[in-house]
Write a protein that holds these residues in place. Structure first.
Motif, PDB file in Angstrom:
ATOM      1  N   SER A  90       0.803  -1.226   0.000  1.00 42.61           N
ATOM      2  CA  SER A  90       0.000   0.000   0.000  1.00 42.61           C
ATOM      3  C   SER A  90       0.836   1.276   0.000  1.00 42.61           C
ATOM      4  CB  SER A  90      -0.998   0.013   1.162  1.00 42.61           C
ATOM      5  OG  SER A  90      -1.987  -0.982   0.972  1.00 42.61           O
ATOM      6  N   ALA A  91       2.066   1.184  -0.488  1.00 45.91           N
ATOM      7  CA  ALA A  91       2.856   2.394  -0.709  1.00 45.91           C
ATOM      8  C   ALA A  91       2.473   2.962  -2.073  1.00 45.91           C
ATOM      9  CB  ALA A  91       4.337   2.069  -0.667  1.00 45.91           C
ATOM     10  N   ALA A  92       2.226   4.263  -2.108  1.00 43.96           N
ATOM     11  CA  ALA A  92       1.694   4.882  -3.319  1.00 43.96           C
ATOM     12  C   ALA A  92       2.698   5.829  -3.959  1.00 43.96           C
ATOM     13  CB  ALA A  92       0.413   5.644  -2.991  1.00 43.96           C
ATOM     14  N   THR A  93       2.641   5.900  -5.275  1.00 42.47           N
ATOM     15  CA  THR A  93       3.415   6.881  -6.023  1.00 42.47           C
ATOM     16  C   THR A  93       2.475   7.585  -6.991  1.00 42.47           C
ATOM     17  OG1 THR A  93       4.035   5.226  -7.676  1.00 42.47           O
ATOM     18  CG2 THR A  93       5.581   5.595  -5.875  1.00 42.47           C
ATOM     19  N   TYR A  94       2.812   8.845  -7.300  1.00 38.40           N
ATOM     20  CA  TYR A  94       1.948   9.663  -8.125  1.00 38.40           C
ATOM     21  C   TYR A  94       2.745  10.399  -9.194  1.00 38.40           C
ATOM     22  CZ  TYR A  94      -1.294   8.975  -4.262  1.00 38.40           C
ATOM     23  OH  TYR A  94      -2.102   8.407  -3.306  1.00 38.40           O
ATOM     24  N   ALA A  95       2.079  10.664 -10.307  1.00 40.10           N
ATOM     25  CA  ALA A  95       2.648  11.555 -11.306  1.00 40.10           C
ATOM     26  C   ALA A  95       2.711  12.961 -10.728  1.00 40.10           C
ATOM     27  CB  ALA A  95       1.795  11.543 -12.566  1.00 40.10           C
ATOM     28  N   ASP A  96       3.707  13.714 -11.142  1.00 37.22           N
ATOM     29  CA  ASP A  96       3.855  15.084 -10.632  1.00 37.22           C
ATOM     30  C   ASP A  96       2.604  15.925 -10.904  1.00 37.22           C
ATOM     31  OD1 ASP A  96       7.417  15.409 -11.404  1.00 37.22           O
ATOM     32  OD2 ASP A  96       6.373  14.529  -9.687  1.00 37.22           O
ATOM     33  N   SER A  97       1.944  15.645 -12.008  1.00 37.76           N
ATOM     34  CA  SER A  97       0.795  16.457 -12.412  1.00 37.76           C
ATOM     35  C   SER A  97      -0.417  16.290 -11.499  1.00 37.76           C
ATOM     36  CB  SER A  97       0.384  16.108 -13.848  1.00 37.76           C
ATOM     37  OG  SER A  97       0.064  14.731 -13.946  1.00 37.76           O
ATOM     38  N   VAL A  98      -0.391  15.252 -10.658  1.00 40.35           N
ATOM     39  CA  VAL A  98      -1.568  14.994  -9.823  1.00 40.35           C
ATOM     40  C   VAL A  98      -1.247  14.949  -8.335  1.00 40.35           C
ATOM     41  CG1 VAL A  98      -2.581  13.671 -11.729  1.00 40.35           C
ATOM     42  CG2 VAL A  98      -1.439  12.457  -9.849  1.00 40.35           C
ATOM     43  N   LYS A  99       0.013  15.097  -7.985  1.00 39.68           N
ATOM     44  CA  LYS A  99       0.397  15.032  -6.566  1.00 39.68           C
ATOM     45  C   LYS A  99      -0.365  16.059  -5.746  1.00 39.68           C
ATOM     46  CE  LYS A  99       5.057  13.120  -6.851  1.00 39.68           C
ATOM     47  NZ  LYS A  99       6.502  13.405  -6.787  1.00 39.68           N
ATOM     48  N   GLY A 100      -0.865  15.615  -4.619  1.00 40.77           N
ATOM     49  CA  GLY A 100      -1.610  16.499  -3.737  1.00 40.77           C
ATOM     50  C   GLY A 100      -3.090  16.571  -4.060  1.00 40.77           C
TER      51      GLY A 100
END
Length: 123
Positions: A55-65
């Protein structure tokens, strides 16, 4: 047969929120890293969020936050919470079970995927 079915898309105004769901049948999702990718019309596929088996998550910069991915293995379901929607978020959103891990360009290593759910954001 493994099937992934997305739901929760829709047409919303900028600034709004949606929660996408992806229900998996025919297999447990416990052993897969899972992700959401999107593809706007005429554009390339973009991996927006990925969650590993821990359940560790990573995100594209365009959608972080703004985007939050989560998984509920007992319900064989993957979620994507989308807040502060922007017109540039308009796309078909797909969930995917990945071959390998969330490292690198994971959206090019999709083992299983659904048919997608459309998200349209208006100003």
């Amino acid at each position: 047969e493994v099937q992934l079915v997305e739901s929760g898309g829709g047409s919303v105004q900028a600034g709004g929120s949606l929660r996408l769901s992806c229900t998996v049948s025919g297999s447990s999702i416990d052993d897969f890293d899972m992700g959401w990718f999107r593809q706007p019309p005429g554009k390339e596929r973009e991996g927006v969020a990925c969650i590993d088996i821990f359940s560790a998550a990573t995100y594209a910069d365009s959608v972080k936050g703004r985007f939050t991915i989560s998984r509920e293995n007992a319900k064989h379901t993957l979620y994507l919470r989308i807040d502060s929607l922007k017109p540039e978020d308009t796309a078909m959103y797909y969930c995917a079970a990945i071959t390998g891990t969330c490292e690198g360009r994971w959206w090019t290593r999709v083992q299983y995927r659904g048919e997608g759910t459309q998200v349209t954001v208006s100003t």
